[in-house]
Design a protein around this motif. Structure first.
Motif, short mmCIF file in Angstrom:
data_model
loop_
_atom_site.label_atom_id
_atom_site.label_comp_id
_atom_site.label_asym_id
_atom_site.label_seq_id
_atom_site.Cartn_x
_atom_site.Cartn_y
_atom_site.Cartn_z
N VAL A 75 0.84 -1.20 0.00
CA VAL A 75 0.00 0.00 0.00
C VAL A 75 0.87 1.25 0.00
N ALA A 76 1.91 1.27 0.81
CA ALA A 76 2.80 2.43 0.84
C ALA A 76 3.40 2.69 -0.53
N ASP A 95 -2.20 12.85 -1.09
CA ASP A 95 -3.45 13.14 -1.81
C ASP A 95 -4.06 11.91 -2.48
N TYR A 96 -3.22 11.00 -2.94
CA TYR A 96 -3.70 9.76 -3.56
C TYR A 96 -4.61 9.01 -2.59
N PHE A 97 -4.19 8.88 -1.34
CA PHE A 97 -4.98 8.16 -0.34
C PHE A 97 -6.17 8.97 0.14
N VAL A 98 -6.02 10.28 0.23
CA VAL A 98 -7.13 11.15 0.62
C VAL A 98 -8.26 11.00 -0.39
N ALA A 99 -7.91 11.04 -1.69
CA ALA A 99 -8.93 10.92 -2.74
C ALA A 99 -9.57 9.53 -2.74
N LEU A 100 -8.78 8.49 -2.57
CA LEU A 100 -9.34 7.13 -2.52
C LEU A 100 -10.33 7.01 -1.37
N SER A 129 -2.92 10.45 7.69
CA SER A 129 -1.63 10.92 8.18
C SER A 129 -0.56 10.89 7.10
N GLN A 130 -0.22 12.06 6.60
CA GLN A 130 0.85 12.16 5.61
C GLN A 130 2.18 11.73 6.23
N GLU A 138 6.77 8.04 6.28
CA GLU A 138 7.65 7.13 7.01
C GLU A 138 7.63 5.72 6.41
N ASP A 139 6.43 5.21 6.16
CA ASP A 139 6.32 3.85 5.62
C ASP A 139 6.78 3.78 4.16
N TYR A 140 6.48 4.84 3.40
CA TYR A 140 6.91 4.85 2.00
C TYR A 140 8.44 4.85 1.90
N ALA A 141 9.09 5.67 2.72
CA ALA A 141 10.55 5.75 2.67
C ALA A 141 11.18 4.38 2.94
#
Length: 181
Positions: free
Chosen positions: A63-64, A112-117, A151-152, A157-160
């Motif tokens: 998901v990240a 924003d990708y997750f906010v829109a989803l 939470s951006q 953190e998880d994406y990195a």
């Protein structure tokens, strides 16, 4: 980031084509001797897991990494997935014009990708593939997608960590521990 990755010496040392995720069914096998062969399984969640589990990723990391869709665009002539050649968000801007983006501000790396989803936002000028939508319908993916929409900082953190893992998986380094800067 770890530096010092060694390039493959021959084409035989490079993974065979067809291991990247597809955006829509029919999905590639993504594993086995012929990863580009089409799978009979139309489930986008199963497809994402076939692609990423074989590299040691879990649902949170999948998901990240999907959150990278917050930047960039896809082109109809390259992938066949986007339904439009250009949108009100991609008609202008730097580089090659056109394509479809997943977010309005496709040059900003944010959540924003997750906010829109999570908002269920439907905009004909934005791309949403079945592998995007499944992040909110699959019980293993959904808690992470919702968390990143809220939470951006958690997403960053998880994406990195997941991006670092992806960039190093299967790599050889010289020296073996790599070079840190």
């Amino acid at each position: 980031m770890r530096y010092g990755r060694v390039d493959a010496e021959t084409d035989a040392a490079v993974p065979i084509e067809g291991r990247l995720p597809d955006g829509e069914a029919p999905f590639g096998q993504a594993d086995g001797a012929c990863p580009g062969d089409k799978s009979e399984d139309p489930d986008p969640a199963a497809h994402l897991r076939r692609v990423f589990y074989r590299m040691g990723f879990n649902d949170r990391e999948i998901v990240a990494l999907s959150g990278a869709h917050t930047i960039g665009r896809a082109y109809k002539e390259r992938s066949g997935v986007p339904t439009l050649d250009s949108t009100k968000y991609t008609a202008e801007g730097p580089g090659t014009k056109g394509g479809m983006s997943w977010t309005r501000d496709w040059l900003d790396f944010n959540n924003d990708y997750f906010v829109a989803l999570a908002a269920g936002e439907k905009d004909a000028d934005l791309l949403e593939m079945s592998t995007d939508a499944v992040l909110l319908t699959d019980e293993g993916f959904k808690p992470h997608a919702l968390k990143y929409g809220e939470s951006q900082a958690a997403f960053f953190e998880d994406y990195a960590a997941a991006h670092k893992k992806l960039s190093e998986v299967g790599s050889t380094f010289d020296p073996p521990e790599g070079v840190s800067i």
